[in-house]
Design a protein around this motif. Structure first.
Motif, PDB file in Angstrom:
ATOM      1  N   PHE A   1       0.821  -1.208   0.000  1.00 37.94           N
ATOM      2  CA  PHE A   1       0.000   0.000   0.000  1.00 37.94           C
ATOM      3  C   PHE A   1       0.859   1.264   0.000  1.00 37.94           C
ATOM      4  N   ASN A   2       2.000   1.225   0.687  1.00 41.16           N
ATOM      5  CA  ASN A   2       2.859   2.405   0.804  1.00 41.16           C
ATOM      6  C   ASN A   2       3.983   2.437  -0.220  1.00 41.16           C
ATOM      7  N   GLN A   3       3.961   1.520  -1.180  1.00 43.16           N
ATOM      8  CA  GLN A   3       5.033   1.437  -2.172  1.00 43.16           C
ATOM      9  C   GLN A   3       5.047   2.665  -3.084  1.00 43.16           C
ATOM     10  N   VAL A   4       6.252   3.246  -3.275  1.00 45.52           N
ATOM     11  CA  VAL A   4       6.380   4.435  -4.121  1.00 45.52           C
ATOM     12  C   VAL A   4       7.285   4.214  -5.335  1.00 45.52           C
ATOM     13  N   PRO A   5       8.576   3.807  -5.162  1.00 49.90           N
ATOM     14  CA  PRO A   5       9.499   3.818  -6.320  1.00 49.90           C
ATOM     15  C   PRO A   5       9.030   2.984  -7.498  1.00 49.90           C
ATOM     16  N   VAL A   6       8.628   1.733  -7.245  1.00 53.43           N
ATOM     17  CA  VAL A   6       8.204   0.862  -8.345  1.00 53.43           C
ATOM     18  C   VAL A   6       6.912   1.381  -8.972  1.00 53.43           C
ATOM     19  N   SER A   7       5.969   1.792  -8.143  1.00 53.61           N
ATOM     20  CA  SER A   7       4.703   2.315  -8.658  1.00 53.61           C
ATOM     21  C   SER A   7       4.910   3.574  -9.484  1.00 53.61           C
ATOM     22  N   LEU A   8       5.922   4.363  -9.127  1.00 54.31           N
ATOM     23  CA  LEU A   8       6.203   5.593  -9.867  1.00 54.31           C
ATOM     24  C   LEU A   8       6.572   5.297 -11.312  1.00 54.31           C
ATOM     25  N   PHE A   9       7.332   4.228 -11.547  1.00 49.58           N
ATOM     26  CA  PHE A   9       7.743   3.873 -12.904  1.00 49.58           C
ATOM     27  C   PHE A   9       6.620   3.217 -13.698  1.00 49.58           C
ATOM     28  N   LEU A  10       5.739   2.487 -13.018  1.00 50.06           N
ATOM     29  CA  LEU A  10       4.750   1.681 -13.724  1.00 50.06           C
ATOM     30  C   LEU A  10       3.376   2.325 -13.820  1.00 50.06           C
ATOM     31  N   SER A  11       3.169   3.449 -13.150  1.00 52.05           N
ATOM     32  CA  SER A  11       1.872   4.128 -13.238  1.00 52.05           C
ATOM     33  C   SER A  11       1.697   4.745 -14.623  1.00 52.05           C
ATOM     34  N   GLY A  12       0.440   4.869 -15.041  1.00 50.63           N
ATOM     35  CA  GLY A  12       0.150   5.450 -16.345  1.00 50.63           C
ATOM     36  C   GLY A  12      -0.968   6.456 -16.253  1.00 50.63           C
ATOM     37  N   PRO A  13      -1.365   7.041 -17.387  1.00 54.38           N
ATOM     38  CA  PRO A  13      -2.449   8.034 -17.384  1.00 54.38           C
ATOM     39  C   PRO A  13      -3.744   7.466 -16.805  1.00 54.38           C
ATOM     40  N   GLY A  14      -4.220   8.094 -15.750  1.00 54.58           N
ATOM     41  CA  GLY A  14      -5.465   7.662 -15.132  1.00 54.58           C
ATOM     42  C   GLY A  14      -5.352   6.436 -14.264  1.00 54.58           C
ATOM     43  N   VAL A  15      -4.168   5.841 -14.165  1.00 53.70           N
ATOM     44  CA  VAL A  15      -3.954   4.648 -13.345  1.00 53.70           C
ATOM     45  C   VAL A  15      -2.775   4.920 -12.416  1.00 53.70           C
ATOM     46  N   ARG A  16      -3.085   5.329 -11.195  1.00 43.92           N
ATOM     47  CA  ARG A  16      -2.037   5.663 -10.233  1.00 43.92           C
ATOM     48  C   ARG A  16      -2.422   5.144  -8.853  1.00 43.92           C
ATOM     49  N   THR A  17      -1.415   4.666  -8.132  1.00 40.96           N
ATOM     50  CA  THR A  17      -1.669   4.278  -6.745  1.00 40.96           C
ATOM     51  C   THR A  17      -1.801   5.536  -5.897  1.00 40.96           C
ATOM     52  N   LEU A  18      -2.279   5.384  -4.676  1.00 41.05           N
ATOM     53  CA  LEU A  18      -2.543   6.547  -3.838  1.00 41.05           C
ATOM     54  C   LEU A  18      -1.280   7.368  -3.535  1.00 41.05           C
ATOM     55  N   PRO A  19      -0.155   6.755  -3.152  1.00 46.31           N
ATOM     56  CA  PRO A  19       1.045   7.583  -2.914  1.00 46.31           C
ATOM     57  C   PRO A  19       1.472   8.374  -4.137  1.00 46.31           C
ATOM     58  N   ILE A  20       1.380   7.774  -5.335  1.00 42.41           N
ATOM     59  CA  ILE A  20       1.765   8.479  -6.555  1.00 42.41           C
ATOM     60  C   ILE A  20       0.768   9.588  -6.860  1.00 42.41           C
ATOM     61  N   ASP A  21      -0.498   9.329  -6.609  1.00 46.33           N
ATOM     62  CA  ASP A  21      -1.520  10.348  -6.836  1.00 46.33           C
ATOM     63  C   ASP A  21      -1.323  11.528  -5.891  1.00 46.33           C
ATOM     64  N   MET A  22      -0.880  11.261  -4.678  1.00 48.50           N
ATOM     65  CA  MET A  22      -0.609  12.342  -3.724  1.00 48.50           C
ATOM     66  C   MET A  22       0.551  13.215  -4.207  1.00 48.50           C
ATOM     67  N   LEU A  23       1.581  12.583  -4.766  1.00 41.13           N
ATOM     68  CA  LEU A  23       2.698  13.351  -5.323  1.00 41.13           C
ATOM     69  C   LEU A  23       2.235  14.224  -6.482  1.00 41.13           C
ATOM     70  N   ALA A  24       1.416  13.642  -7.374  1.00 43.58           N
ATOM     71  CA  ALA A  24       0.916  14.401  -8.515  1.00 43.58           C
ATOM     72  C   ALA A  24       0.006  15.538  -8.062  1.00 43.58           C
ATOM     73  N   TYR A  25      -0.780  15.302  -7.033  1.00 43.31           N
ATOM     74  CA  TYR A  25      -1.689  16.333  -6.512  1.00 43.31           C
ATOM     75  C   TYR A  25      -0.910  17.529  -5.980  1.00 43.31           C
ATOM     76  N   MET A  26       0.212  17.252  -5.301  1.00 44.98           N
ATOM     77  CA  MET A  26       1.004  18.342  -4.735  1.00 44.98           C
ATOM     78  C   MET A  26       1.702  19.183  -5.795  1.00 44.98           C
ATOM     79  N   GLU A  27       1.856  18.639  -7.011  1.00 49.14           N
ATOM     80  CA  GLU A  27       2.480  19.404  -8.087  1.00 49.14           C
ATOM     81  C   GLU A  27       1.584  20.539  -8.577  1.00 49.14           C
ATOM     82  N   ILE A  28       0.277  20.381  -8.391  1.00 52.37           N
ATOM     83  CA  ILE A  28      -0.644  21.402  -8.902  1.00 52.37           C
ATOM     84  C   ILE A  28      -1.407  22.124  -7.789  1.00 52.37           C
TER      85      ILE A  28
END
Length: 261
Positions: free
Chosen positions: A200-227
């Motif tokens: 659930f808390n995985q970040v590095p691997v999920s960061l490489f494998l996430s795609g448009p509209g398909v993101r885990t919660l930690p990656i989505d939180m990072l993307a949210y903070m960018e905007i």
């Protein structure tokens, strides 16, 4: 008989606790801010950002994906890891130590390298979907924990109990399900909890494998903070921290979690 702790030891203990707990206190209070930007100390106190977390659609979708990966990825890892741990503990297999090292590789190798390797040699050549790639990656990442924790339980289980079941007429498979598995149930549950929290808390691997509209919660939180730089991310972080602590605390209370990790 031990003496009373000295002043120096008390100061060191206080500093260690401050270092460990301080970030959580800051995040909790930042999420309680009444202002519109992430800041500490908070600009007044309000629960509005904690409530907003449940209304953000991207958080809802990414939370559902993270839960799916954590639950089913861990179950898949256990389906592979329990038989592997049993074989490594009950049979004198050639190259068993090498197998243990290979299984532990996802823990030893940095997550960034694992993510890049999976992207380059799994996703790009085969063209598998993002969700499937994330599922396979999270299963591989959790597998070492399943093998190690279940191995610890099997190591503490007397082998003659299983042999007695076989002598009384059980097949090896029946003995495993009727004798071995019930006696290592606590270890399997501990492995599931550890794998769930890790996935659930995985970040590095999920960061490489996430795609448009398909993101885990930690990656989505990072993307949210960018905007958006509002306190909702701090509020969500605090909620996730409480969730993780509650899961581990319950596991320690009912399963003796520290015996397996």
């Amino acid at each position: 008989m031990t003496g009373m702790p000295t002043l120096a030891s008390r100061v060191v203990l206080a500093l260690v606790l401050t270092f460990l707990i301080g970030p959580f206190v800051i995040i909790i209070l930042a999420g309680l801010s009444a202002g519109n930007s992430l800041a500490f100390p908070p600009d007044g106190l309000s629960l509005k950002w904690y409530l907003k977390v449940f209304t953000v659609e991207s958080f809802q979708a990414s939370f559902a994906l993270s839960m799916f990966l954590a639950v089913f990825g861990t179950l898949a890892a256990l389906a592979l890891g329990v038989p592997a741990a049993y074989a490594l503990n009950r049979y004198d297999l050639p190259g068993a130590e090498t197998v243990r090292i290979i299984v532990a590789a996802p823990i030893i190798v940095p997550g960034i390298i694992v993510g890049l390797a999976l992207l380059r040699y799994l996703v790009v050549p085969t063209g598998v979907g993002v969700t499937l790639a994330l599922f396979l990656a999270h299963t591989a990442l959790v597998l070492p924990y399943a093998v190690r924790v279940v191995s610890s339980s099997l190591h503490n289980l007397r082998a003659d109990m299983e042999e007695a079941a076989v002598l009384l007429g059980c097949t090896r498979l029946q003995a495993f399900f009727k004798v071995v598995l019930p006696n290592i149930r606590a270890g399997v549950l501990a492995a599931f909890i550890l794998g769930f929290v890790t996935s659930f808390n995985q970040v590095p691997v999920s960061l490489f494998l996430s795609g448009p509209g398909v993101r885990t919660l930690p990656i989505d939180m990072l993307a949210y903070m960018e905007i958006t730089y509002d306190p909702s991310v701090a509020a969500l972080s605090a909620l996730l921290a409480f969730l993780s602590v509650a899961i581990v605390f319950a596991a320690e209370k009912f399963l003796g979690f520290s015996r397996y990790v």
